[in-house]
Write a protein that holds these residues in place. Sequence first.
Motif, mmCIF file in Angstrom:
data_model
loop_
_atom_site.group_PDB
_atom_site.id
_atom_site.type_symbol
_atom_site.label_atom_id
_atom_site.label_comp_id
_atom_site.label_asym_id
_atom_site.label_seq_id
_atom_site.Cartn_x
_atom_site.Cartn_y
_atom_site.Cartn_z
ATOM 1 N N HIS A 188 80.818 19.870 8.959
ATOM 2 C CA HIS A 188 80.385 20.374 10.266
ATOM 3 C C HIS A 188 81.471 21.252 10.883
ATOM 4 C CE1 HIS A 188 76.488 18.673 10.888
ATOM 5 N NE2 HIS A 188 76.904 17.423 10.716
ATOM 6 N N LEU A 189 82.729 20.837 10.774
ATOM 7 C CA LEU A 189 83.819 21.637 11.342
ATOM 8 C C LEU A 189 83.900 23.000 10.666
ATOM 9 C CD1 LEU A 189 86.684 19.016 11.832
ATOM 10 C CD2 LEU A 189 85.124 19.958 13.549
ATOM 11 N N ARG A 190 83.712 23.029 9.353
ATOM 12 C CA ARG A 190 83.750 24.321 8.639
ATOM 13 C C ARG A 190 82.552 25.188 9.036
ATOM 14 N NH1 ARG A 190 86.287 21.165 4.217
ATOM 15 N NH2 ARG A 190 88.426 21.946 4.150
ATOM 16 N N SER A 191 81.415 24.556 9.244
ATOM 17 C CA SER A 191 80.230 25.297 9.671
ATOM 18 C C SER A 191 80.431 25.887 11.065
ATOM 19 C CB SER A 191 79.015 24.364 9.651
ATOM 20 O OG SER A 191 77.879 25.025 10.163
ATOM 21 N N ILE A 192 80.992 25.095 11.969
ATOM 22 C CA ILE A 192 81.283 25.576 13.324
ATOM 23 C C ILE A 192 82.254 26.748 13.255
ATOM 24 C CG2 ILE A 192 82.382 24.968 15.523
ATOM 25 C CD1 ILE A 192 81.293 22.063 14.999
ATOM 26 N N ARG A 193 83.269 26.626 12.391
ATOM 27 C CA ARG A 193 84.261 27.701 12.225
ATOM 28 C C ARG A 193 83.586 28.997 11.787
ATOM 29 N NH1 ARG A 193 86.966 29.950 7.926
ATOM 30 N NH2 ARG A 193 89.062 30.724 8.393
ATOM 31 N N GLN A 194 82.689 28.908 10.797
ATOM 32 C CA GLN A 194 81.999 30.108 10.315
ATOM 33 C C GLN A 194 81.140 30.742 11.407
ATOM 34 O OE1 GLN A 194 82.532 31.754 7.541
ATOM 35 N NE2 GLN A 194 84.077 30.219 7.062
ATOM 36 N N LYS A 195 80.509 29.905 12.205
ATOM 37 C CA LYS A 195 79.655 30.441 13.278
ATOM 38 C C LYS A 195 80.494 31.143 14.346
ATOM 39 C CE LYS A 195 75.770 27.280 12.710
ATOM 40 N NZ LYS A 195 76.142 26.469 11.559
ATOM 41 N N ILE A 196 81.663 30.591 14.658
ATOM 42 C CA ILE A 196 82.538 31.229 15.650
ATOM 43 C C ILE A 196 83.062 32.560 15.125
ATOM 44 C CG2 ILE A 196 84.782 31.021 16.810
ATOM 45 C CD1 ILE A 196 84.174 28.030 17.117
ATOM 46 N N LEU A 197 83.429 32.604 13.853
ATOM 47 C CA LEU A 197 83.909 33.865 13.273
ATOM 48 C C LEU A 197 82.795 34.906 13.247
ATOM 49 C CD1 LEU A 197 86.141 32.537 10.341
ATOM 50 C CD2 LEU A 197 86.909 33.687 12.431
ATOM 51 N N ALA A 198 81.563 34.465 13.007
ATOM 52 C CA ALA A 198 80.436 35.400 12.955
ATOM 53 C C ALA A 198 80.022 35.860 14.349
ATOM 54 C CB ALA A 198 79.249 34.754 12.249
ATOM 55 N N ASP A 199 80.143 34.967 15.348
ATOM 56 C CA ASP A 199 79.741 35.300 16.716
ATOM 57 C C ASP A 199 80.735 34.690 17.691
ATOM 58 O OD1 ASP A 199 78.547 35.872 19.102
ATOM 59 O OD2 ASP A 199 76.825 34.562 18.821
ATOM 60 N N PRO A 200 81.683 35.477 18.190
ATOM 61 C CA PRO A 200 82.703 34.948 19.105
ATOM 62 C C PRO A 200 82.142 34.314 20.376
ATOM 63 C CG PRO A 200 83.371 37.083 18.272
ATOM 64 C CD PRO A 200 81.952 36.870 17.824
ATOM 65 N N GLU A 201 80.886 34.613 20.717
ATOM 66 C CA GLU A 201 80.281 33.959 21.884
ATOM 67 C C GLU A 201 80.191 32.450 21.684
ATOM 68 O OE1 GLU A 201 79.420 35.149 24.931
ATOM 69 O OE2 GLU A 201 80.428 36.950 24.265
ATOM 70 N N ASP A 202 80.133 32.001 20.428
ATOM 71 C CA ASP A 202 80.091 30.566 20.146
ATOM 72 C C ASP A 202 81.393 29.880 20.536
ATOM 73 O OD1 ASP A 202 77.517 30.696 19.149
ATOM 74 O OD2 ASP A 202 78.169 30.992 17.078
ATOM 75 N N TYR A 203 82.450 30.660 20.664
ATOM 76 C CA TYR A 203 83.743 30.085 21.056
ATOM 77 C C TYR A 203 83.640 29.367 22.392
ATOM 78 C CZ TYR A 203 88.399 30.029 23.127
ATOM 79 O OH TYR A 203 89.541 29.645 23.770
ATOM 80 N N ARG A 204 82.885 29.952 23.321
ATOM 81 C CA ARG A 204 82.784 29.339 24.645
ATOM 82 C C ARG A 204 82.123 27.970 24.591
ATOM 83 N NH1 ARG A 204 80.384 33.581 28.618
ATOM 84 N NH2 ARG A 204 79.123 34.068 26.825
ATOM 85 N N SER A 205 81.201 27.779 23.635
ATOM 86 C CA SER A 205 80.524 26.484 23.493
ATOM 87 C C SER A 205 81.453 25.420 22.928
ATOM 88 C CB SER A 205 79.313 26.612 22.565
ATOM 89 O OG SER A 205 78.461 27.628 22.999
#
Length: 198
Positions: free
Chosen positions: A104-121
């Motif tokens: 899950h942590l690696r998946s979250i990391r990939q999503k943040i790299l793909a869309d920096p807006e996910d960083y705020r979440s």
Amino acid sequence: MRLPDGLRQIVAATLAAALFLGLFFGVQLVWWAAFGLAAVTYGALLLIVGRRTPADEIVLGHRVTAADVSRTAEALETAAARLSAAAQNGPKTDRGEIARMAAHLRSIRQKILADPEDYRSTRRFVTSYLPHMVETVERYADLARLARENHADRVARLRARILSYGPVLDRIDQACLENDFAALEVEVDALATQMKRG
């Protein structure tokens, strides 16, 4: 034209110094007048030649910089690696659950790299809770491996609490995915509207 701040100041200072020398020695203007014109030139050049924003200050989203995303991705990768090691060292019955947390942590990391807006979440989770969570999972894995039968009840209570982290990570992962879906849906709707008008 934009230059890095240090180079920008050097260029402006060099041109102002050349102007001062030309006015003072070439035109033989009094030193204070030559100096004043050189100072005005220096200031004007700093206004004309823009400052290039360093990579770590580039804003990728609303108040999200490339440095924020990079630090978060690094923290998530480090945490995932530590959880993977804890899964290998922990009790066999818990290895799958702890490995899923790392996934899950690696998946979250990939999503943040793909869309920096996910960083705020994920910002608060990564900065406040993630380090402590990883540390407690590691300590649990070590203690559960070393525990004796008389510690079985305590290990079981700890296990239940440690494994409750998994659904939380799943919710964060899904929140990032939901954010990506929402963003794509908005883009598709906007494009469809534009195509209908065209």
